[in-house]
Design a protein around this motif. Structure first.
Motif, PDB file in Angstrom:
ATOM      1  N   ILE A   7       5.455  -4.172  -3.934  1.00 28.47           N
ATOM      2  CA  ILE A   7       4.531  -4.754  -4.909  1.00 28.47           C
ATOM      3  C   ILE A   7       4.421  -3.829  -6.117  1.00 28.47           C
ATOM      4  O   ILE A   7       4.127  -2.642  -5.979  1.00 28.47           O
ATOM      5  N   ASP A   9       2.550  -3.086  -9.781  1.00 26.40           N
ATOM      6  CA  ASP A   9       1.661  -3.311 -10.910  1.00 26.40           C
ATOM      7  C   ASP A   9       2.552  -3.514 -12.138  1.00 26.40           C
ATOM      8  O   ASP A   9       3.747  -3.216 -12.102  1.00 26.40           O
ATOM      9  N   TYR A 147      -6.938  -8.099  -2.997  1.00 23.76           N
ATOM     10  CA  TYR A 147      -6.023  -7.567  -1.982  1.00 23.76           C
ATOM     11  C   TYR A 147      -6.007  -8.489  -0.759  1.00 23.76           C
ATOM     12  O   TYR A 147      -4.944  -8.750  -0.188  1.00 23.76           O
ATOM     13  N   LEU A 161       3.512  -3.432   3.510  1.00 26.07           N
ATOM     14  CA  LEU A 161       3.530  -3.585   2.055  1.00 26.07           C
ATOM     15  C   LEU A 161       3.579  -2.208   1.407  1.00 26.07           C
ATOM     16  O   LEU A 161       2.845  -1.296   1.804  1.00 26.07           O
ATOM     17  N   PHE A 163       3.049  -0.558  -2.321  1.00 26.22           N
ATOM     18  CA  PHE A 163       2.433  -0.932  -3.591  1.00 26.22           C
ATOM     19  C   PHE A 163       2.440   0.245  -4.551  1.00 26.22           C
ATOM     20  O   PHE A 163       1.980   1.341  -4.219  1.00 26.22           O
ATOM     21  N   ASP A 165       1.119   1.548  -8.338  1.00 30.84           N
ATOM     22  CA  ASP A 165       0.161   1.289  -9.411  1.00 30.84           C
ATOM     23  C   ASP A 165      -0.124   2.616 -10.097  1.00 30.84           C
ATOM     24  O   ASP A 165      -0.087   3.670  -9.455  1.00 30.84           O
ATOM     25  N   ALA A 174      -6.039  -0.241  -1.918  1.00 32.94           N
ATOM     26  CA  ALA A 174      -4.894  -0.697  -1.126  1.00 32.94           C
ATOM     27  C   ALA A 174      -4.696   0.183   0.103  1.00 32.94           C
ATOM     28  O   ALA A 174      -4.479  -0.315   1.216  1.00 32.94           O
ATOM     29  N   TRP A 179      -2.336  -0.583   3.334  1.00 34.44           N
ATOM     30  CA  TRP A 179      -1.078  -0.703   2.606  1.00 34.44           C
ATOM     31  C   TRP A 179      -0.439   0.677   2.457  1.00 34.44           C
ATOM     32  O   TRP A 179      -1.126   1.695   2.386  1.00 34.44           O
ATOM     33  N   THR A 181       1.379   3.081  -0.174  1.00 30.70           N
ATOM     34  CA  THR A 181       1.136   3.134  -1.615  1.00 30.70           C
ATOM     35  C   THR A 181       1.945   4.230  -2.294  1.00 30.70           C
ATOM     36  O   THR A 181       2.380   5.201  -1.667  1.00 30.70           O
TER      37      THR A 181
END
Length: 206
Positions: A7, A9, A147, A161, A163, A165, A174, A179, A181
């Protein structure tokens, strides 16, 4: 746990988003500082991200501040100059993941109308397997509901997942949900993370 979807951003990950830089160039740093001290432009933009109409919100905000009316309208009229340029390496990573058949989603605080506009300027924004756009969803990062909506819609376990950002508060929510990250600071660091996860080879991530 193995990553099942990545994922991204968008702002400051795939496209630079620096309104202050634009205004420094357009009206000068001193005048920009004075305007930002008097006018909550980021608060105005938050309304757009929440789903308020892009044009109506900015023009109404401008009308509340006659001294700054023309400058505030620039946020709308010259918006694409603020949302620029693209970050080419990040766009290549998006496409490399998709070439590997790895699902790639967008999770972004973005208005409805200006996101649609951005897709006409940056074609890679049309290439996500799923687009989670705050203005459409009427929910924004870093608050939990957006979320939750992603998890329900994609049906993938949070731990599968990954992610990226640039804002730590978005990452923290997250992470609290389980998640995986990556706090994005530059595209090479993101590339290195994707390599370390076995999602891309060094050549694919170049």
């Amino acid at each position: 746990m193995a990553i099942e979807a990545v994922i991204f951003d968008i702002g400051n990950v795939l496209i630079e988003w620096q309104p202050e830089r634009y205004y420094d160039r357009a009206i000068g740093e001193d005048r920009r500082r004075a305007m930002f001290a008097e006018v909550d432009l980021h608060g105005m933009n938050d309304l757009v991200d929440q789903g308020h109409h892009f044009t109506d919100t900015i023009y109404q905000w401008a009308d509340k501040y006659p001294e700054w009316r023309d400058e505030i309208r620039m946020w709308h009229d010259n918006w694409i100059e603020m949302a620029a340029p693209e970050i080419p390496h990040s766009a290549r990573l998006l496409r490399a993941l998709r070439a590997r058949k790895i699902p790639v989603f967008a999770l972004t605080n973005f208005g409805v109308q200006n996101f649609d506009y951005a897709t006409t300027v940056y074609p890679f924004l049309n290439e996500f397997d799923r687009q989670y756009v705050s203005g459409r969803m009427k929910a924004v990062k870093p608050h939990i509901p957006i979320y939750e909506m992603v998890e329900i819609d994609c049906g993938i376990k949070p731990s599968a997942l990954l992610f990226a950002d640039d804002r730590i508060e978005n990452i923290e929510t997250a992470r609290a949900r389980g998640w995986q990250t990556h706090h994005f600071s530059d595209p090479q660091g993101w590339a290195d993370r994707l390599i370390s996860e076995g999602l891309l080879t060094r050549e694919e991530a170049a």
